[in-house]
Design an enzyme around this catalytic site. Structure first.
Site, PDB file in Angstrom:
ATOM      1  N   ARG A  78       0.855  -1.190   0.000  1.00 46.61           N
ATOM      2  CA  ARG A  78       0.000   0.000   0.000  1.00 46.61           C
ATOM      3  C   ARG A  78       0.890   1.240   0.000  1.00 46.61           C
ATOM      4  O   ARG A  78       1.795   1.360   0.828  1.00 46.61           O
ATOM      5  CB  ARG A  78      -0.896  -0.022   1.257  1.00 46.61           C
ATOM      6  CG  ARG A  78      -1.784   1.172   1.369  1.00 46.61           C
ATOM      7  CD  ARG A  78      -2.707   1.167   2.591  1.00 46.61           C
ATOM      8  NE  ARG A  78      -3.223   2.513   2.706  1.00 46.61           N
ATOM      9  CZ  ARG A  78      -3.429   3.175   3.835  1.00 46.61           C
ATOM     10  NH1 ARG A  78      -3.200   2.610   5.006  1.00 46.61           N
ATOM     11  NH2 ARG A  78      -3.861   4.413   3.806  1.00 46.61           N
ATOM     12  N   HIS A 122      -3.047  10.973   1.127  1.00 47.45           N
ATOM     13  CA  HIS A 122      -2.486  10.726   2.454  1.00 47.45           C
ATOM     14  C   HIS A 122      -1.852  12.042   2.931  1.00 47.45           C
ATOM     15  O   HIS A 122      -0.644  12.129   3.137  1.00 47.45           O
ATOM     16  CB  HIS A 122      -1.479   9.573   2.410  1.00 47.45           C
ATOM     17  CG  HIS A 122      -1.232   8.913   3.737  1.00 47.45           C
ATOM     18  ND1 HIS A 122      -1.396   7.556   3.955  1.00 47.45           N
ATOM     19  CD2 HIS A 122      -0.837   9.414   4.925  1.00 47.45           C
ATOM     20  CE1 HIS A 122      -1.105   7.261   5.211  1.00 47.45           C
ATOM     21  NE2 HIS A 122      -0.756   8.381   5.823  1.00 47.45           N
ATOM     22  N   GLU A 167      -7.599   8.438   6.619  1.00 46.94           N
ATOM     23  CA  GLU A 167      -7.822   9.084   7.911  1.00 46.94           C
ATOM     24  C   GLU A 167      -8.287  10.539   7.806  1.00 46.94           C
ATOM     25  O   GLU A 167      -7.590  11.452   8.274  1.00 46.94           O
ATOM     26  CB  GLU A 167      -6.553   9.012   8.777  1.00 46.94           C
ATOM     27  CG  GLU A 167      -6.060   7.593   9.019  1.00 46.94           C
ATOM     28  CD  GLU A 167      -4.859   7.524   9.954  1.00 46.94           C
ATOM     29  OE1 GLU A 167      -4.422   8.579  10.451  1.00 46.94           O
ATOM     30  OE2 GLU A 167      -4.356   6.420  10.197  1.00 46.94           O
ATOM     31  N   ASN A 296      -7.560   1.732  10.189  1.00 51.13           N
ATOM     32  CA  ASN A 296      -6.243   1.882  10.800  1.00 51.13           C
ATOM     33  C   ASN A 296      -6.442   1.818  12.304  1.00 51.13           C
ATOM     34  O   ASN A 296      -7.103   2.674  12.889  1.00 51.13           O
ATOM     35  CB  ASN A 296      -5.616   3.224  10.409  1.00 51.13           C
ATOM     36  CG  ASN A 296      -5.306   3.288   8.922  1.00 51.13           C
ATOM     37  OD1 ASN A 296      -5.420   2.292   8.211  1.00 51.13           O
ATOM     38  ND2 ASN A 296      -4.913   4.458   8.448  1.00 51.13           N
ATOM     39  N   TYR A 298      -4.729   1.350  16.163  1.00 49.32           N
ATOM     40  CA  TYR A 298      -3.510   1.376  16.975  1.00 49.32           C
ATOM     41  C   TYR A 298      -3.759   1.184  18.468  1.00 49.32           C
ATOM     42  O   TYR A 298      -2.944   0.596  19.154  1.00 49.32           O
ATOM     43  CB  TYR A 298      -2.762   2.699  16.761  1.00 49.32           C
ATOM     44  CG  TYR A 298      -2.164   2.801  15.378  1.00 49.32           C
ATOM     45  CD1 TYR A 298      -0.902   2.300  15.108  1.00 49.32           C
ATOM     46  CD2 TYR A 298      -2.882   3.365  14.327  1.00 49.32           C
ATOM     47  CE1 TYR A 298      -0.351   2.359  13.835  1.00 49.32           C
ATOM     48  CE2 TYR A 298      -2.344   3.429  13.045  1.00 49.32           C
ATOM     49  CZ  TYR A 298      -1.080   2.928  12.805  1.00 49.32           C
ATOM     50  OH  TYR A 298      -0.542   2.972  11.539  1.00 49.32           O
ATOM     51  N   GLU A 355      -3.885  -0.507   8.408  1.00 52.40           N
ATOM     52  CA  GLU A 355      -2.688  -0.127   9.180  1.00 52.40           C
ATOM     53  C   GLU A 355      -2.811  -0.692  10.576  1.00 52.40           C
ATOM     54  O   GLU A 355      -3.867  -0.592  11.207  1.00 52.40           O
ATOM     55  CB  GLU A 355      -2.552   1.392   9.335  1.00 52.40           C
ATOM     56  CG  GLU A 355      -2.095   2.121   8.122  1.00 52.40           C
ATOM     57  CD  GLU A 355      -1.919   3.627   8.354  1.00 52.40           C
ATOM     58  OE1 GLU A 355      -1.656   4.041   9.507  1.00 52.40           O
ATOM     59  OE2 GLU A 355      -2.075   4.368   7.381  1.00 52.40           O
TER      60      GLU A 355
HETATM   61  O1  IFM Z   1       2.308   7.426  10.319  1.00 52.74           O
HETATM   62  C1  IFM Z   1       0.930   7.423  10.489  1.00 52.74           C
HETATM   63  C2  IFM Z   1       0.237   7.269   9.158  1.00 52.74           C
HETATM   64  O2  IFM Z   1       0.598   8.264   8.270  1.00 52.74           O
HETATM   65  C3  IFM Z   1      -1.257   7.311   9.331  1.00 52.74           C
HETATM   66  N1  IFM Z   1      -1.689   6.419  10.363  1.00 52.74           N
HETATM   67  C4  IFM Z   1      -0.983   6.406  11.617  1.00 52.74           C
HETATM   68  C5  IFM Z   1       0.494   6.285  11.383  1.00 52.74           C
HETATM   69  C6  IFM Z   1       1.252   6.264  12.723  1.00 52.74           C
HETATM   70  O3  IFM Z   1       1.093   7.456  13.395  1.00 52.74           O
END
Ligand code: IFM
Length: 456
Positions: A78, A122, A167, A296, A298, A355
């Site tokens: 990606r 992005h 995002e 995404n 985290y 992500e």
């Molecule tokens: O680096 C970023 C990415 O550009 C978008 N999602 C989160 C990642 C980590 O912060």
């Protein structure tokens, strides 16, 4: 006893990157200035005074890096397109050299039969568009659609998946409200307006994609996470619900239900936030069916009703969870929960984790190796969380690690290393970390293998 998390045969494993974070070559081959070029060069904006003028120099080293992706056996790559490489000065003139770069890159991927997955935005808007208001200008919808069509037409039939936006929440709120990301504005109502235009721009590209019957699939990527209350108090529960509305539902609801969440609309009205103008047809445009939703993921955040800024009035904590170098709580069950929620509340869309990854303070050993067991542990937990969701019927079809290379991590500069490949900041020399080799094995085995205790 051996236990396995073995995924479906056609499960897609991949790695995710973004143009601005790796490419460098910020003024080469006709590339124009973008909002991050401008933002980075304002003193105080980026930790350590860093910039991404060179970044990982992927622009020149893409052959080496794609070869490594191939050697690790990663089947999907990606990446995003730098809009200002294609339209450097305005909407009328295409920079052929910019297109050539992506042509060469895609050829390199094809050479190894690696599937390209392309993010069209992005975060690196051309500065010429920012100069006329950026996402605050409704014309941005048209300019974005034209740019996307240029790319889609050019690479039609060679790209597995197109992602309109990455995002939009971050672009809108970090970029237009907190101001710690480009373009650095600090106005909540402006952030809502920017978000609305981004959602319309997404819908407009999806519509064009369908009308012209381009090949492949199209979707959007959202950063989503469970917003839990920090305590059982009524106030914290309310804060968590506002945070969820602000961060998750404000994007999910228009995309999948065709309206903004009512509780948030009235909350904002009560705070005198100016709502974006919603023109006739906007909500239909935004809510056109997508082929997939990218997530995404985290961390989980825990909301506390105290302090915080207008108009939301909450803070977040990590409770007692272990954290990554970024200070993000490591809560893998949040991913299972999120995937189940999307399945149940949003019409069971096809999902990809586009992500997931962790920044840690990697140590280069004397023998040059990077034994990032903490990252492996993080990834293993989250892959297992994906498996658990899939076992419960969620239509999860792929998983992408953020990210390939230690790269430019926006306002934190180069402090946060997320890569499967270590990049020496002085020499730009690449070294595959233990996690990179480990991920190759996960892909070969199509999942996790290990002792039962280790797995569940
Ligand atoms: O680096 C970023 C990415 O550009 C978008 N999602 C989160 C990642 C980590 O912060």
């Amino acid at each position: 006893m051996k236990m396995y998390c073995r995924f479906k045969e056609d499960f897609q494993w991949g790695v995710a990157t973004a143009a601005y974070q790796i490419e460098g070559a910020c003024r080469e081959d006709g590339k124009g200035e973008n909002i991050w070029d401008r933002f980075c060069h304002i003193p105080g904006n980026i930790a350590g005074g860093a910039d991404a003028d060179i970044a990982c120099d992927f622009y020149h080293k893409y052959k080496e890096d794609i070869k490594t992706v191939h050697e690790l056996g990663i089947p999907c790559f990606r990446f995003s397109i730098g809009w200002a490489r294609i339209y450097p000065e305005g909407p009328d003139k295409i920079n052929e050299k910019g297109l050539d770069f992506y042509e060469q890159m895609i050829r390199e991927l094809e050479r190894y039969q690696i599937k390209p997955v392309i993010t069209l935005y992005h975060w690196d808007m051309p500065q010429w568009l920012q100069d006329i208001g950026g996402w605050l200008n409704r014309e941005s919808i048209r300019y974005f659609t034209e740019f996307c069509e240029t790319m889609i037409r050019r690479f039609d039939g060679r790209v597995d998946k197109w992602i309109t936006l990455n995002e939009p929440w971050v672009c809108a709120f970090n970029g237009y409200y907190w101001g710690d990301f480009a373009p650095g504005l600090k106005d909540f109502s402006a952030a809502l307006k920017a978000a609305h235009h981004m959602l319309c721009a997404h819908g407009s590209v999806v519509r064009r994609f369908r009308e012209k019957r381009y090949q492949g699939e199209i979707g959007i990527v959202l950063n989503l996470c469970p917003k839990d209350p920090a305590s059982e108090s009524k106030a914290d529960k309310e804060a968590a619900s506002i945070d969820d509305g602000f961060s998750n539902r404000w994007f999910l609801d228009p995309l999948f239900k065709g309206n903004y969440p009512e509780d948030m609309v009235s909350w904002y009205a009560g705070q005198q936030v100016v709502m974006p103008e919603i023109c006739e047809g906007d909500m239909e445009l935004i809510s056109q069916p997508v082929d997939f939703l990218g997530i995404n993921y985290y961390y989980v955040e825990f909301a506390k009703k105290c302090g915080g800024r207008w108009p939301l009035y909450f803070d977040t904590t990590t409770k007692d969870y272990p954290v990554t170098a970024y200070g993000w709580a490591i809560v893998e069950e949040g991913l299972t929960r999120l995937l189940l929620r999307l399945h149940e509340e949003y019409g069971a869309p096809r999902l990809f984790v586009t992500e997931n990854g962790a920044s840690f303070l990697d140590k280069v050993e004397e023998d040059g190796k990077i034994n990032d067991d903490n990252r492996i542990d993080y990834l293993r937990r989250h892959i297992r969380a994906c498996y658990q969701a899939a076992q419960q019927g969620v239509r999860l079809e792929g998983y992408y690690i953020w990210t390939l290379l230690d790269d430019f991590e926006w306002s934190t500069g180069y402090q946060n290393r997320f890569g499967l490949i270590h990049v020496d900041r002085d020499t730009l020399r690449r070294t595959v970390k233990k996690s990179g080799h480990w991920y190759g094995k996960v892909i070969r085995e199509n999942g996790l293998t290990g002792e039962a205790d280790d797995m569940f």
